[in-house]
Design an enzyme around this catalytic site. Structure first.
Site, PDB file in Angstrom:
ATOM      1  CG  ASP A 104     -27.266 -64.685  50.173  1.00 55.48           C
ATOM      2  OD1 ASP A 104     -28.432 -64.506  49.780  1.00 55.48           O
ATOM      3  OD2 ASP A 104     -26.337 -65.006  49.401  1.00 55.48           O
ATOM      4  CG  ASP A 125     -28.614 -65.356  46.645  1.00 52.68           C
ATOM      5  OD1 ASP A 125     -28.558 -66.449  47.234  1.00 52.68           O
ATOM      6  OD2 ASP A 125     -27.636 -64.577  46.546  1.00 52.68           O
ATOM      7  CG  HIS A 177     -24.374 -62.653  46.154  1.00 49.84           C
ATOM      8  ND1 HIS A 177     -24.673 -63.480  47.214  1.00 49.84           N
ATOM      9  CD2 HIS A 177     -23.272 -61.949  46.512  1.00 49.84           C
ATOM     10  CE1 HIS A 177     -23.783 -63.288  48.185  1.00 49.84           C
ATOM     11  NE2 HIS A 177     -22.934 -62.368  47.793  1.00 49.84           N
ATOM     12  CG  HIS A 220     -23.503 -66.806  41.381  1.00 50.11           C
ATOM     13  ND1 HIS A 220     -23.927 -65.516  41.111  1.00 50.11           N
ATOM     14  CD2 HIS A 220     -23.459 -66.911  42.733  1.00 50.11           C
ATOM     15  CE1 HIS A 220     -24.114 -64.876  42.262  1.00 50.11           C
ATOM     16  NE2 HIS A 220     -23.843 -65.701  43.258  1.00 50.11           N
TER      17      HIS A 220
HETATM   18 ZN    ZN Z   1     -25.974 -65.172  47.404  1.00 48.17          ZN
END
Ligand code: ZN
Length: 347
Positions: free
Chosen positions: A289, A200, A202, A159
């Site tokens: 995740d 991932d 996200h 991120h």
């Molecule tokens: Zn994540």
């Protein structure tokens, strides 16, 4: 597969972050690194403490302002009599706000895009070591000394943008690894190419931002639809790159609750696009995740499902740098990573 880690990973231990209008417990815990390290030891992966790579690899991806900020912010912040023990900003940069403040409160806002990257006393040591871990794995693979290597990066990185932290991420370990690999690959008729596959849960908005206008790094990501899921403001299918980078960014958002088969199908589509691009090396942003038992409850990948992902990635037959990203079901991280590695190494 050789693996790199660093004991400083556990020095970053903020207790909470801001979410849904309140401070909530931080799920990105030092125990994540402890659990993975114990599993790698037991599994017999050759383990090396990453050496200090110096500031050059991180400076190749991030701005000098961010690096100075991260290194100094906690001491400067806590030196003020009425400031908290943990750095959390309370201003943000908006459109038309182009100044760079000298005040630490202004800098905290400038260098953050959300309130989910608190900075405590040990944060910089952990963040720098996490980047060093990625560099060590990238150098081993980039120099052709190993076909693949695993980087136990904590905190995660995907991120983090060129000059902004957020989403538990401070320096972008996968981007640093990709840039380091590029610097090591010889030009053979054309400029070397690296692909980053981000599995991932996200979207890796920071990685996308860093390489968005470049054609020497292909970024491909499967993640939950940002229309309804973090990071909300990036990760849409229409984001395909810009300028020279147009066509080298590929997002495949899926609905919340997508099945393991749907995730595997999306990964197969991303892999086909990466094959068409023709990179010399792959960097894998390996989030755990998407797991069905993860507290974020986005995808329904089972523990054996991670072996399927591992087999699919290994079938690309590319030199691969594996960079640890998220994954918050702490008790199950070891079995999920072991499953991935079993699948990857068996292919
Ligand atoms: Zn994540």
């Amino acid at each position: 597969m050789p693996a790199f880690h660093h004991p400083d990973a556990v020095l970053h231990r903020p207790a909470a972050f801001f979410k849904r209008g309140q401070m909530v417990p931080m799920p990105e815990l030092p125990e994540r690194a402890d659990a993975i390290l114990a599993m790698l030891r037991k599994r017999g992966n050759p383990l090396t403490v990453a050496p200090d790579a110096g500031s050059a690899p991180r400076a190749a991806v991030h701005t000098p302002e961010l690096l100075t900020y991260l290194e100094t912010v906690h001491a400067r912040w806590t030196a003020r009599p009425d400031f908290s023990e943990v750095v959390i900003p309370n201003v943000f940069q908006g459109p038309g706000m182009s100044g760079y403040p000298t005040d630490i409160m202004g800098q905290a806002g400038y260098h953050s895009f959300d309130l989910a990257a608190p900075i405590g006393a040990g944060t910089w040591a952990a963040v720098a070591s996490s980047a060093n871990v990625a560099v060590a794995a990238a150098r081993l693979v980039g120099r052709g000394e190993a076909r693949s290597a695993y980087a136990l990066c904590r905190p995660p990185g995907h991120h983090a943008g060129r000059e902004r932290v957020g989403g538990f991420c401070y320096l972008n370990n996968a981007a640093i690894a990709a840039q380091e690999v590029l610097s090591l690959l010889p030009a053979q008729g054309r400029r070397p190419r690296v692909a980053i596959l981000d599995v991932d849960l996200h979207h890796g908005n920071g990685t996308q931002e860093i390489f968005y206008d470049r054609d020497d790094v292909f970024f491909a990501s499967v993640h939950v639809d940002p229309a309804v899921f973090y990071p909300f403001l990036a990760g849409y299918a229409h984001e395909r790159g810009v300028g020279r980078g147009l066509g080298t960014n590929l997002n495949l958002p899926l609905p919340v609750g997508s099945s393991e088969d749907a995730v595997l199908d999306a990964i197969a589509a991303l892999i086909a696009a990466i094959r068409a691009y023709g990179p010399e090396v792959l960097v894998l942003s390996l989030g755990l995740d998407p797991y069905e038992g993860d507290p974020y409850q986005g995808f329904r990948v089972s523990t054996p499902g991670f072996a399927r992902i591992g087999r699919a990635v290994a079938a690309m037959d590319l030199p691969t740098v594996l960079v640890q990203e998220g994954g918050y079901a702490v008790a199950d991280l070891k079995q999920n990573l072991a499953s991935f590695l079993d699948g990857f190494e068996a292919a």
